[in-house]
Write a protein that holds these residues in place. Sequence first.
Motif, PDB file in Angstrom:
ATOM      1  N   GLU A  50       0.799  -0.973  -0.136  1.00  0.00           N
ATOM      2  CA  GLU A  50       0.193  -0.041   0.118  1.00  0.00           C
ATOM      3  C   GLU A  50       0.746   1.655  -0.227  1.00  0.00           C
ATOM      4  O   GLU A  50       0.740   2.249  -0.796  1.00  0.00           O
ATOM      5  N   ASP A  51       1.883   1.209   0.843  1.00  0.00           N
ATOM      6  CA  ASP A  51       3.019   2.442   0.270  1.00  0.00           C
ATOM      7  C   ASP A  51       3.211   2.720  -0.719  1.00  0.00           C
ATOM      8  O   ASP A  51       3.198   4.135  -1.148  1.00  0.00           O
ATOM      9  N   ILE A  52       4.228   1.667  -1.719  1.00  0.00           N
ATOM     10  CA  ILE A  52       3.828   1.995  -2.602  1.00  0.00           C
ATOM     11  C   ILE A  52       2.935   2.818  -3.825  1.00  0.00           C
ATOM     12  O   ILE A  52       3.447   3.227  -5.088  1.00  0.00           O
ATOM     13  N   THR A  53       2.064   2.403  -2.958  1.00  0.00           N
ATOM     14  CA  THR A  53       1.124   3.631  -3.887  1.00  0.00           C
ATOM     15  C   THR A  53       0.313   4.889  -4.764  1.00  0.00           C
ATOM     16  O   THR A  53       0.442   5.664  -4.856  1.00  0.00           O
ATOM     17  N   ARG A  54       1.729   5.700  -2.871  1.00  0.00           N
ATOM     18  CA  ARG A  54       2.091   6.742  -3.092  1.00  0.00           C
ATOM     19  C   ARG A  54       2.509   7.724  -3.682  1.00  0.00           C
ATOM     20  O   ARG A  54       3.240   8.501  -3.065  1.00  0.00           O
ATOM     21  N   CYS A  55       3.845   6.637  -5.000  1.00  0.00           N
ATOM     22  CA  CYS A  55       4.590   7.228  -5.318  1.00  0.00           C
ATOM     23  C   CYS A  55       4.792   6.496  -7.044  1.00  0.00           C
ATOM     24  O   CYS A  55       4.393   5.830  -6.806  1.00  0.00           O
ATOM     25  N   ASP A  56       6.062   7.693  -7.469  1.00  0.00           N
ATOM     26  CA  ASP A  56       6.162   7.660  -8.257  1.00  0.00           C
ATOM     27  C   ASP A  56       6.859   6.148  -9.113  1.00  0.00           C
ATOM     28  O   ASP A  56       8.007   5.620 -10.303  1.00  0.00           O
ATOM     29  N   THR A  57       8.343   6.340  -7.906  1.00  0.00           N
ATOM     30  CA  THR A  57       8.871   5.254  -8.162  1.00  0.00           C
ATOM     31  C   THR A  57       9.482   5.613  -6.131  1.00  0.00           C
ATOM     32  O   THR A  57       9.457   6.180  -5.661  1.00  0.00           O
ATOM     33  N   VAL A  58      10.146   4.003  -6.068  1.00  0.00           N
ATOM     34  CA  VAL A  58      10.291   3.633  -4.730  1.00  0.00           C
ATOM     35  C   VAL A  58      11.926   2.829  -5.382  1.00  0.00           C
ATOM     36  O   VAL A  58      12.572   2.389  -6.437  1.00  0.00           O
ATOM     37  N   ILE A  59      12.535   3.371  -4.604  1.00  0.00           N
ATOM     38  CA  ILE A  59      13.686   3.224  -4.074  1.00  0.00           C
ATOM     39  C   ILE A  59      14.159   2.162  -2.687  1.00  0.00           C
ATOM     40  O   ILE A  59      14.124   2.622  -1.224  1.00  0.00           O
ATOM     41  N   PHE A  60      14.238   0.971  -2.786  1.00  0.00           N
ATOM     42  CA  PHE A  60      14.390   0.434  -2.056  1.00  0.00           C
ATOM     43  C   PHE A  60      16.452   0.125  -1.600  1.00  0.00           C
ATOM     44  O   PHE A  60      16.800  -0.494  -2.581  1.00  0.00           O
ATOM     45  N   VAL A  61      16.588   0.261  -0.297  1.00  0.00           N
ATOM     46  CA  VAL A  61      17.812   0.475   0.644  1.00  0.00           C
ATOM     47  C   VAL A  61      18.475  -0.705   1.281  1.00  0.00           C
ATOM     48  O   VAL A  61      17.534  -0.364   2.129  1.00  0.00           O
ATOM     49  N   ASP A  62      19.298  -1.437   1.288  1.00  0.00           N
ATOM     50  CA  ASP A  62      19.717  -2.570   1.593  1.00  0.00           C
ATOM     51  C   ASP A  62      20.959  -2.908   1.645  1.00  0.00           C
ATOM     52  O   ASP A  62      22.071  -2.631   1.194  1.00  0.00           O
TER      53      ASP A  62
END
Length: 164
Positions: A50-62
Amino acid sequence: MPGVLIVAYGNPMRCDDGLAWRAADELERKLSGSEIEILRAHQLAPEMAEDITRCDTVIFVDAASADGGNGNPGEVRCLEVGLLQGPPRFSHQLSPGAVVALGRQLYGASPRAFAVTLTGQCFDHGESLSAVVASAIPALVARIEALVQAALSSESLPPASNKA
């Protein structure tokens, strides 16, 4: 609504596994504005779809483990996240691709997604980063900043690469 969501995940009580949280702290000091949201988590979870529905780009950092063929300690990598084929399997931990696939399946979300990793050296109990990882945090932050700036500008995003 933020244009970019940064999801920093790992365990800050396991030395280098907490490097994403350190990077998130640095990114908060450098990046500001309502178009950027930074989320910290111990692991990726289904509710992040659901969090990723609020953005155009998601960056996962690990943090990545050198044992898994993810390069040498201190190496930064950036890969574009592809969707998983078939329904995501639920387990103790999800991958970035599974979170993106869930977002698409449940909410119709289709952000561009990247996984930016820094290969760790020490995953023992503790809060300190190894010297090689601590010295590579600026390169990790710079790579994420470049992705964020490209995502927020009218430019097309730079292609993902294996190395920073």
